[in-house]
Structure formats: structure tokens, C-alpha cells
Design an enzyme around this catalytic site. Structure first.
Site, PDB file in Angstrom:
ATOM      1  N   LYS A 112       0.949 -38.784  47.777  1.00 33.63           N
ATOM      2  CA  LYS A 112       1.235 -40.035  48.493  1.00 33.63           C
ATOM      3  C   LYS A 112       1.188 -39.827  50.007  1.00 33.63           C
ATOM      4  O   LYS A 112       0.718 -40.687  50.735  1.00 33.63           O
ATOM      5  CB  LYS A 112       2.596 -40.615  48.068  1.00 33.63           C
ATOM      6  CG  LYS A 112       2.581 -41.236  46.663  1.00 33.63           C
ATOM      7  CD  LYS A 112       3.768 -42.164  46.403  1.00 33.63           C
ATOM      8  CE  LYS A 112       3.663 -42.796  45.011  1.00 33.63           C
ATOM      9  NZ  LYS A 112       4.780 -43.677  44.667  1.00 33.63           N
ATOM     10  N   LYS A 195      -4.623 -43.082  36.793  1.00 32.43           N
ATOM     11  CA  LYS A 195      -3.654 -43.811  35.978  1.00 32.43           C
ATOM     12  C   LYS A 195      -3.465 -45.235  36.495  1.00 32.43           C
ATOM     13  O   LYS A 195      -3.609 -45.502  37.684  1.00 32.43           O
ATOM     14  CB  LYS A 195      -2.330 -43.067  35.945  1.00 32.43           C
ATOM     15  CG  LYS A 195      -1.464 -43.236  37.178  1.00 32.43           C
ATOM     16  CD  LYS A 195      -0.037 -42.778  36.891  1.00 32.43           C
ATOM     17  CE  LYS A 195       0.916 -43.335  37.950  1.00 32.43           C
ATOM     18  NZ  LYS A 195       1.684 -44.484  37.531  1.00 32.43           N
ATOM     19  N   LYS A 198       1.158 -49.434  39.793  1.00 33.45           N
ATOM     20  CA  LYS A 198       1.556 -50.661  40.482  1.00 33.45           C
ATOM     21  C   LYS A 198       1.009 -50.705  41.889  1.00 33.45           C
ATOM     22  O   LYS A 198       0.689 -51.754  42.418  1.00 33.45           O
ATOM     23  CB  LYS A 198       3.086 -50.751  40.554  1.00 33.45           C
ATOM     24  CG  LYS A 198       3.740 -51.121  39.253  1.00 33.45           C
ATOM     25  CD  LYS A 198       5.195 -51.532  39.496  1.00 33.45           C
ATOM     26  CE  LYS A 198       6.141 -50.688  38.664  1.00 33.45           C
ATOM     27  NZ  LYS A 198       6.697 -49.551  39.405  1.00 33.45           N
TER      28      LYS A 198
END
Ligand code: ATP
Ligand code: MG
Length: 332
Positions: A112, A195, A198
Site C-alpha cells: 500500500k 484479488k 474494495k
């Protein structure tokens, strides 16, 4: 009953098919055999920028979707993380026994932060796994059902619990990750190598639980496949079709083989139409229940308040024990 803890971030208006298959379906099963705590982890969500008004709404929506998917808020403890201050309090204590290098090795942080760049990356994102350790340890949790993406964080939680116990005396229960099977990992329909997430950049490959049936249908019919034309499972060679087969199998409880057999000699179009039936059939009642709950936010907030009380009782006791151990002076 064994204690169980898990949570999801209120980082989108709707949860997605990956959250549903990879977490909610399993939670629903586990809640009858465990003393389960399910949290909407808003403290975690603000480790990346959130719009305040939207965050509040997403928090309600996430809670509503837990209930709509079958989490029973009178059998399980379903609450909002920020309603229980002990999470932030214990996280601080655990921060002080976490190595800087140790936290730097967390792959989710590396991924991230690489995407964001160092200046956009907050210290909160860095400390995210320590907060997650606090979440788990506050409830004397023995079982933590998570997807494979969270394995390393649960490992860290175990290390911190053992370290604290050996430095300050027996305090925390050392939890165990219950890693959900690989088949429970759902990939993006447009990009079946990563994957379903969200926070993905594009929503075109994400099946949202609250999507209208027609939107779901279009997304499935447009899912990336291959040119080979045979409905068969091969994660490496045919990631798109394999992902669709996993979804079909997870929602129907049927084996991959039996689905392959059913679609033998038929094209991808037929298979996708079959899958649309399955997904829309599953989500239509869930979506309706979620919308009904959201139509009465006052009632939903009351349910969350009662559950937060229940969570606080357990969390406060553990926090008090930890404070005592580290040598904080008790308030007279
Ligand atoms: P974000 O992108 O904000 O991290 P997310 O989609 O990864 O969102 P989380 O709130 O981080 O969702 O995770 C909630 C739960 O859903 C976790 O138990 C996680 O393992 C599971 N989960 C998330 N994505 C998937 C997926 N694609 N397949 C299966 N399980 C998933
Ligand atoms: Mg995630």
C-alpha cells in the site's frame, strides 16, 4: 464457546463478493459454534484518507450488510470499533513493544505504501497491524478467521502476545489464524490476477453486494475469460474462468467438477448466464434486507450501541489487566 474475532473496513458503500465468500459466509457458519465478535473497523479505515460524512455512512452500510448476510446481532457481538476506546488504548501499548523493522516487514504495508509514496503514507498505515493485534487480543480471542492476505498480521499478533506475556507476565491469550481456504479467495473479474478489493482503482470487475441485479449481470457477462472455450478449472492458465468457477462453487456448495460437467460442450456465454442466476439469486434477498435496515438508521444505531456495550465489558477488563502489568498507576 471459543472466542472468535474478525472485522472489515468500512472503506466502500458496499461490500463485495470476495468479502461475502471469503468472510461473511464463513462468519455466519462460525457464529453458532463460537462466541463471536465482529467489528466494523473504522479506526483501520482512516489509515487511508476518508471523507468524514462518507465514512459515517459507509460504517452504517457495512454493519447493515453484516446483518443482511446473516450475522445475528443478538447471538454475535457486532459493533463499531471506535465505539470501544480500548482498541486505540491497547494499540498504543502494543506499539511500544513492536519493532520498527518488524512492522516494516509487513507486506500489506509495503504494497500500500509503495502505491502511495512515502509522504502520502501515514504513520497510522504503518501501525495498522499493531491496531489489529489490539483488536484481537482485547477479546481473549482464540480463533481469527481471515483471508490469506491477513496471515502475516495474525502472526505478528501472536508474536506480540507472547512478547508481552514473557515481559510482563501471562496476560493475553495467544490466538490462532483460521486461514480460509484458497478457493475462498475471489479475484477481480476484469483483472483475475489480483484479488477483488474494495479499494481497487476501477469498479468494473467488482461485484458489489448492493449492485442492482442488472449491473451484476453485465459485470459477469463482461468478465475476462480466455479463447480456449472450455469451462474448466486451471488457476494458472485460465484465471478468469477459474475465478468464475470458484464463485459458482462457493455459492452453490457444488464441487468444481460437477459444474465443469454441467457445462461440458457449452460455451462461456451459457456458463456466465448460469452464474448470473446464482449470484443474483444469492444477493437479491441480502440486498433487500440491507436496504430495509438502512431505511431505519435509528434502529440500526441502537443495535450497534447495545453491542458496543457488550464488547466494551470484555475489552475494558483486558485493557485494565494490561495497564496494570505495564505499571500504569491506577486512578484512585
Ligand atoms: P480494502 O481494499 O479496503 O483493504 P478489502 O476488500 O480487502 O478492502 P477488508 O475490509 O480489508 O476488505 O477485508 C475484510 C475481509 O474480507 C477479510 O477477512 C479479508 O480477508 C476478506 N477479503 C477481502 N478481499 C477478499 C477476496 N478478494 N476474496 C476473499 N476474501 C477477501
Ligand atoms: Mg484489505
Amino acid at each position: 464457546l471459543p472466542r472468535l474475532y474478525s472485522g472489515m473496513q468500512p472503506s466502500a458503500d458496499s461490500l463485495h463478493l470476495g468479502n461475502y465468500i471469503g468472510a461473511l459466509l464463513q462468519w455466519k457458519e462460525l457464529q453458532s459454534t463460537h462466541d463471536a465478535f465482529f467489528s466494523v473497523v473504522d479506526l483501520h479505515a482512516i489509515t487511508v484518507q476518508q471523507d468524514p460524512a462518507e465514512l459515517r455512512e459507509k460504517t452504517r452500510r457495512t454493519a447493515a450488510q453484516y446483518i443482511a448476510a446473516g450475522i445475528d446481532p443478538s447471538a454475535s457481538t457486532l459493533y463499531v470499533q471506535s465505539h470501544v476506546p480500548a482498541h486505540a488504548q491497547l494499540a498504543w501499548v502494543l506499539n511500544t513493544i513492536t519493532g520498527f523493522g518488524e512492522a516494516s516487514r509487513m507486506t500489506q504495508f509495503k504494497d500500500k505504501s509503495q502505491k502511495q509514496g512515502a509522504d502520502a503514507t501515514s504513520v497510522g498505515l504503518f501501525a495498522y497491524p499493531v491496531l489489529m493485534a489490539a483488536d484481537i487480543l482485547l477479546y481473549d480471542t482464540t480463533v481469527v478467521p481471515v483471508g490469506d492476505d491477513q496471515r502475516q498480521h495474525v502472526e505478528l499478533t501472536r508474536d506480540l502476545a507472547e512478547r508481552f506475556n514473557s515481559r510482563f507476565g501471562e496476560t493475553f491469550v495467544v490466538p490462532q489464524a483460521m486461514i480460509l481456504k484458497e478457493s475462498a479467495r475471489i479475484y477481480d473479474l476484469q483483472n483475475p490476477e489480483s484479488k477483488m478489493s474494495k479499494s481497487a482503482e476501477s469498479g468494473s470487475g467488482i461485484i458489489w453486494m448492493l449492485d442492482e441485479p442488472d449491473v451484476t449481470r453485465k459485470k459477469i457477462m463482461r468478465a475476462v475469460t480466455d479463447t480456449d472455450g472450455v469451462v474448466s478449472f486451471d488457476r494458472e492458465g485460465k484465471p478468469g474462468i477459474s475465478n468464475l468457477l470458484s464463485i459458482y462453487s462457493a455459492l452453490t456448495g457444488r464441487s468444481i467438477e460437477s459444474i465443469e460437467l454441467e457445462y461440458e460442450g457449452k460455451g462461456y456465454g451459457d456458463f456466465k448466464k448460469g452464474l448470473v442466476e446464482v449470484v443474483v439469486g444469492e444477493f437479491t434477498p441480502v440486498r433487500q434486507r440491507a436496504l430495509d435496515l438502512l431505511a431505519d438508521p435509528g434502529e440500526l444505531d441502537r443495535i450497534l450501541a447495545v453491542n458496543a456495550e457488550r464488547a466494551s465489558e470484555v475489552a475494558e477488563a483486558t485493557l485494565a489487566k494490561a495497564y496494570e502489568r505495564v505499571g500504569f498507576l491506577r486512578k484512585a
